[in-house]
Scaffold this motif. Structure first.
Motif, PDB file in Angstrom:
ATOM      1  N   PHE A  47       0.831  -1.207   0.000  1.00  0.00           N
ATOM      2  CA  PHE A  47       0.000   0.000   0.000  1.00  0.00           C
ATOM      3  C   PHE A  47       0.863   1.255   0.000  1.00  0.00           C
ATOM      4  O   PHE A  47       0.569   2.227  -0.683  1.00  0.00           O
ATOM      5  N   LYS A  48       1.948   1.222   0.792  1.00  0.00           N
ATOM      6  CA  LYS A  48       2.860   2.364   0.827  1.00  0.00           C
ATOM      7  C   LYS A  48       3.461   2.608  -0.549  1.00  0.00           C
ATOM      8  O   LYS A  48       3.566   3.749  -1.005  1.00  0.00           O
ATOM      9  N   LEU A  51       0.795   4.117  -2.856  1.00  0.00           N
ATOM     10  CA  LEU A  51       0.578   5.539  -2.537  1.00  0.00           C
ATOM     11  C   LEU A  51       1.727   6.396  -3.051  1.00  0.00           C
ATOM     12  O   LEU A  51       1.509   7.504  -3.553  1.00  0.00           O
ATOM     13  N   SER A  52       2.946   5.893  -2.955  1.00  0.00           N
ATOM     14  CA  SER A  52       4.102   6.629  -3.462  1.00  0.00           C
ATOM     15  C   SER A  52       4.005   6.791  -4.980  1.00  0.00           C
ATOM     16  O   SER A  52       4.310   7.859  -5.523  1.00  0.00           O
ATOM     17  N   LEU A  54       1.248   6.822  -6.777  1.00  0.00           N
ATOM     18  CA  LEU A  54       0.163   7.739  -7.060  1.00  0.00           C
ATOM     19  C   LEU A  54       0.584   9.192  -6.778  1.00  0.00           C
ATOM     20  O   LEU A  54       0.219  10.104  -7.516  1.00  0.00           O
ATOM     21  N   ASP A  55       1.356   9.399  -5.716  1.00  0.00           N
ATOM     22  CA  ASP A  55       1.864  10.755  -5.412  1.00  0.00           C
ATOM     23  C   ASP A  55       2.792  11.237  -6.508  1.00  0.00           C
ATOM     24  O   ASP A  55       2.785  12.398  -6.857  1.00  0.00           O
TER      25      ASP A  55
END
Length: 60
Positions: A47-48, A51-52, A54-55
């Protein structure tokens, strides 16, 4: 002094079922304990990573 784990929490959620109301059903305290235990679980590395990624795509 508080631990760093406590500092990371945004909202404080009671760790026991003492906040139940007399009109709450019996299963409410168990559900609240389950919810609290899920909040305490760490975020999986996958998940991390997602998210990275997507950022990184935000500005494109």
């Amino acid at each position: 002094m508080t631990s760093s784990k406590d500092d990371k929490k945004v909202a404080s959620v009671p760790q026991n079922a003492d906040d139940t109301h007399p009109s709450d059903p019996d299963w409410a305290s168990g559900l609240k304990r389950l919810y609290d235990s899920v909040l305490d679980e760490p975020l999986p590395d996958t998940f991390k990573d997602l998210l990275s990624q997507l950022d990184g795509n935000e500005g494109k």
